[in-house]
Design a protein around this motif. Structure first.
Motif, PDB file in Angstrom:
ATOM      1  N   ALA A  52       0.829  -1.214   0.000  1.00 15.78           N
ATOM      2  CA  ALA A  52       0.000   0.000   0.000  1.00 15.78           C
ATOM      3  C   ALA A  52       0.860   1.259   0.000  1.00 15.78           C
ATOM      4  N   LEU A  53       1.881   1.291   0.860  1.00 17.28           N
ATOM      5  CA  LEU A  53       2.748   2.464   0.894  1.00 17.28           C
ATOM      6  C   LEU A  53       3.597   2.560  -0.371  1.00 17.28           C
ATOM      7  N   GLY A  54       3.935   1.404  -0.942  1.00 20.90           N
ATOM      8  CA  GLY A  54       4.649   1.412  -2.216  1.00 20.90           C
ATOM      9  C   GLY A  54       3.815   2.054  -3.317  1.00 20.90           C
ATOM     10  N   ILE A  55       2.506   1.854  -3.288  1.00 18.32           N
ATOM     11  CA  ILE A  55       1.613   2.485  -4.269  1.00 18.32           C
ATOM     12  C   ILE A  55       1.651   3.998  -4.123  1.00 18.32           C
ATOM     13  N   VAL A  56       1.607   4.490  -2.885  1.00 14.32           N
ATOM     14  CA  VAL A  56       1.671   5.941  -2.649  1.00 14.32           C
ATOM     15  C   VAL A  56       2.974   6.510  -3.214  1.00 14.32           C
ATOM     16  N   ILE A  57       4.076   5.827  -2.941  1.00  8.31           N
ATOM     17  CA  ILE A  57       5.387   6.294  -3.424  1.00  8.31           C
ATOM     18  C   ILE A  57       5.431   6.295  -4.951  1.00  8.31           C
ATOM     19  N   LEU A  58       4.959   5.221  -5.579  1.00  5.52           N
ATOM     20  CA  LEU A  58       4.965   5.135  -7.040  1.00  5.52           C
ATOM     21  C   LEU A  58       4.076   6.209  -7.668  1.00  5.52           C
ATOM     22  N   VAL A  59       2.920   6.464  -7.059  1.00  2.00           N
ATOM     23  CA  VAL A  59       2.037   7.507  -7.578  1.00  2.00           C
ATOM     24  C   VAL A  59       2.728   8.867  -7.529  1.00  2.00           C
ATOM     25  N   GLN A  66       8.111  21.884  -3.405  1.00  2.67           N
ATOM     26  CA  GLN A  66       7.330  21.870  -2.174  1.00  2.67           C
ATOM     27  C   GLN A  66       8.050  21.147  -1.040  1.00  2.67           C
ATOM     28  N   VAL A  67       8.970  20.241  -1.401  1.00  2.88           N
ATOM     29  CA  VAL A  67       9.662  19.439  -0.387  1.00  2.88           C
ATOM     30  C   VAL A  67      10.416  20.322   0.602  1.00  2.88           C
ATOM     31  N   ILE A  86      11.001   4.341   4.001  1.00  3.68           N
ATOM     32  CA  ILE A  86       9.664   4.328   3.389  1.00  3.68           C
ATOM     33  C   ILE A  86       8.905   5.602   3.747  1.00  3.68           C
ATOM     34  N   TYR A  87       9.000   6.039   5.008  1.00  3.49           N
ATOM     35  CA  TYR A  87       8.309   7.264   5.427  1.00  3.49           C
ATOM     36  C   TYR A  87       8.798   8.486   4.661  1.00  3.49           C
ATOM     37  N   MET A  88      10.109   8.589   4.483  1.00  5.60           N
ATOM     38  CA  MET A  88      10.651   9.743   3.761  1.00  5.60           C
ATOM     39  C   MET A  88      10.139   9.777   2.321  1.00  5.60           C
ATOM     40  N   LEU A  89      10.086   8.612   1.690  1.00  9.18           N
ATOM     41  CA  LEU A  89       9.597   8.547   0.313  1.00  9.18           C
ATOM     42  C   LEU A  89       8.103   8.866   0.249  1.00  9.18           C
ATOM     43  N   VAL A  90       7.327   8.395   1.230  1.00  5.48           N
ATOM     44  CA  VAL A  90       5.895   8.729   1.291  1.00  5.48           C
ATOM     45  C   VAL A  90       5.724  10.231   1.465  1.00  5.48           C
ATOM     46  N   ALA A  91       6.533  10.853   2.340  1.00  2.72           N
ATOM     47  CA  ALA A  91       6.434  12.292   2.574  1.00  2.72           C
ATOM     48  C   ALA A  91       6.701  13.075   1.286  1.00  2.72           C
ATOM     49  N   VAL A  92       7.715  12.656   0.521  1.00  4.79           N
ATOM     50  CA  VAL A  92       8.017  13.316  -0.754  1.00  4.79           C
ATOM     51  C   VAL A  92       6.841  13.169  -1.712  1.00  4.79           C
ATOM     52  N   ALA A  93       6.248  11.979  -1.755  1.00  3.37           N
ATOM     53  CA  ALA A  93       5.104  11.755  -2.644  1.00  3.37           C
ATOM     54  C   ALA A  93       3.929  12.650  -2.272  1.00  3.37           C
ATOM     55  N   VAL A  94       3.669  12.781  -0.978  1.00  2.00           N
ATOM     56  CA  VAL A  94       2.537  13.596  -0.522  1.00  2.00           C
ATOM     57  C   VAL A  94       2.702  15.061  -0.931  1.00  2.00           C
ATOM     58  N   VAL A  95       3.869  15.629  -0.662  1.00  2.00           N
ATOM     59  CA  VAL A  95       4.029  17.069  -0.879  1.00  2.00           C
ATOM     60  C   VAL A  95       4.234  17.423  -2.346  1.00  2.00           C
ATOM     61  N   THR A  96       4.620  16.462  -3.185  1.00  2.00           N
ATOM     62  CA  THR A  96       4.756  16.776  -4.610  1.00  2.00           C
ATOM     63  C   THR A  96       3.425  16.642  -5.355  1.00  2.00           C
ATOM     64  N   VAL A  97       2.543  15.785  -4.880  1.00  2.00           N
ATOM     65  CA  VAL A  97       1.252  15.581  -5.555  1.00  2.00           C
ATOM     66  C   VAL A  97       0.236  16.643  -5.151  1.00  2.00           C
ATOM     67  N   LEU A  98       0.201  16.995  -3.856  1.00  2.00           N
ATOM     68  CA  LEU A  98      -0.810  17.919  -3.368  1.00  2.00           C
ATOM     69  C   LEU A  98      -0.309  19.360  -3.413  1.00  2.00           C
TER      70      LEU A  98
END
Length: 485
Positions: free
Chosen positions: A181-188, A202-203, A263-275
């Motif tokens: 699931a977290l891998g999906i967030v990172i890939l997105v 934004q990072v 994994i958390y750092m990669l999720v954080a990057v994904a969140v702030v670049t998409v939104l």
């Protein structure tokens, strides 16, 4: 699975002991699964509302504090490989029964509040998935969310009553699901960047809705992020179910922490670049559905958003399962040491599950879910995750100090935390506990005091029960650690 074939132990009182089912691979999955779980789902929105695009920084700082404390735990668990964890270390260091009891019950309560947080996040994602797929017209009320969360806690109790072998195998499956699931967030997130739709700048953008300074905002966000980094301490309460714990714990725990923060750092990057910045300001309202919004926006042409909520359900379930495993095993260990009433140490002869401890911790969790849902006007997840962080920051401060004190004990260990790192760990934990105190909701302190109040009542009952028995005192005894490999 070869790691689940070890024989069970017996205790010094002749009661059935716990079964050594966990080797290094299962222990690694246990630690990674516990750290990853509900934390990133529960707190990412809160942190984004405080620091904007710099969500990754509180995760990194929380990892530093957690790692310093993990080093102290490793020194202590390899020296004293018994299931009672932090309470055992504090008692050996200070020998004050009442303090031992408070630490013990604080750890139990942290597991229960964390599991309750997970149950609520699970209910939100489950209903969110039903809405996204058109199976519900609108998100259900807080009461319905509460009832779903309570039903899930009952299901967890039934799984734990089956025994640790079944619970650990279930944990393996859920850990793999949550990593997916977290891998999906990172890939997105990286897909959006590759399509030129993400804003990497934004990072490094700091924004706060309350005009707080950088230090205060980052400190508050780090204290929130700390909830996402805990979990490693649960594993020391499973030590009597591990094979060769002195040898496998250090490398396995540190590896698990490293995997989790990456994994958390990669999720954080994904969140702030998409939104967008405005979406980051309002993401806190999504609570446990924050990552679902990232998936929905970042991959609108794929049906991932229809599947992701149910993957999140399994991921969050894993955290709750491990938390309740820990709580029941800690109750078991403390009962055998006469720090809690002996009845809590009862083990089912067939499944070797500490059944009274499981039932007791489940009842507390159900009462907590009902109370917070009824008393709080703010998000339930925020209150429960905040209370968990408060409890564990206090416990970690004491454990780090106990680690320094116990260096005078000649007992041999297999690991030693470098230099004065326990002192640094204690200081940083206290900073996160004390500095942002006026930024927290008072209900979090009220919940903590109510839970610890229950502990004081149990302590008094145990003291009164044991007072008239000459050969038995309330507090830890030096019991032999039987090891049947």
């Amino acid at each position: 699975m070869a790691e689940t074939s070890a024989e069970p132990t017996t205790t010094s009182t002749g009661e059935p002991g716990l079964k050594r089912v966990m080797g290094p691979r299962l222990l690694l999955l246990f630690i990674v699964g516990d750290i990853l779980g509900a934390g990133v789902y529960a707190v990412t929105g809160q942190m984004a509302a405080i620091v904007g695009g710099m969500v990754w920084l509180p995760f990194l700082l929380a990892f530093v504090v957690a790692t310093l404390t993990a080093l102290s735990y490793l020194e202590l668990v390899t020296k004293y490989p018994q299931a009672a964890g932090a309470a055992l270390y504090v008692h050996k260091a200070f020998g004050i029964h009442f303090i031992t009891f408070l630490v013990a019950f604080a750890v139990v309560c942290s597991g229960i509040t964390s599991a309750s947080t997970s149950a609520n996040v699970l209910a939100q994602n489950l209903t969110g998935g039903l809405v996204v797929n058109g199976w519900l017209d609108e998100a259900p009320s807080t009461t319905v969310i509460m009832l779903i969360a309570m039903a899930f806690m009952v299901l967890l109790a039934l799984i734990n009553l089956r025994g640790v072998g079944e619970s650990v195998k279930f944990n393996v499956i859920l850990t793999l699901v949550e990593m997916t699931a977290l891998g999906i967030v990172i890939l997105v997130g990286f897909w959006a960047m590759a399509q030129g739709e993400g804003d990497v700048g934004q990072v490094f953008t700091f924004e706060t809705a309350d005009d707080q300074g950088l230090f205060m905002a980052v400190t508050l966000a780090t204290s929130i992020a700390f909830f996402a980094m805990v979990g490693f301490e649960d594993s020391v309460n499973m030590v009597e179910e591990c094979q060769e714990p002195q040898k496998i714990f250090p490398r396995t725990m540190l590896t698990g922490l490293g995997i989790a923060v990456l994994i958390y750092m990669l999720v954080a990057v994904a969140v702030v670049t998409v939104l967008t910045p405005s979406e980051l300001e309002t993401i806190n309202e999504s609570e446990g559905r924050a990552l679902l919004e990232v998936v929905s926006k970042g991959a609108p042409d794929f049906p991932i958003d229809r599947i992701f909520p149910f993957l999140a359900v399994f991921a969050v379930a894993n955290t709750a399962l491990i938390n309740m495993l820990m709580a029941s095993r800690l109750l078991y260990g403390l009962a055998l040491q006469d720090v809690l009433p002996r009845v809590l140490g009862k083990v089912a002869p067939r499944t070797r599950a500490p059944w009274v401890g499981i039932l007791f911790s489940t009842v507390l969790a159900l009462g907590l879910l009902w109370y917070v849902a009824r008393e709080s006007d703010s998000p339930v997840v925020t209150q429960l995750s905040g209370t968990t962080a408060l409890l564990l920051l206090a416990v970690f401060s004491v454990v780090n100090i106990a680690c320094l004190v116990l260096r005078r004990d000649p007992a041999s260990g297999f690991f030693k935390s470098p230099g004065l790192t326990p002192l640094l760990g204690a200081a940083l934990a206290l900073v996160l506990l004390v500095v942002p105190w006026n930024e927290r909701d008072p209900l979090q302190y009220k919940i903590m005091l109510w839970l610890l109040g229950i502990g004081v009542v149990l302590w008094a009952l145990t003291w009164l029960t044991n007072r008239g028995v000459r050969a038995k005192k309330t507090g830890f005894r030096d019991i032999e650690h039987l090891d049947h490999e």
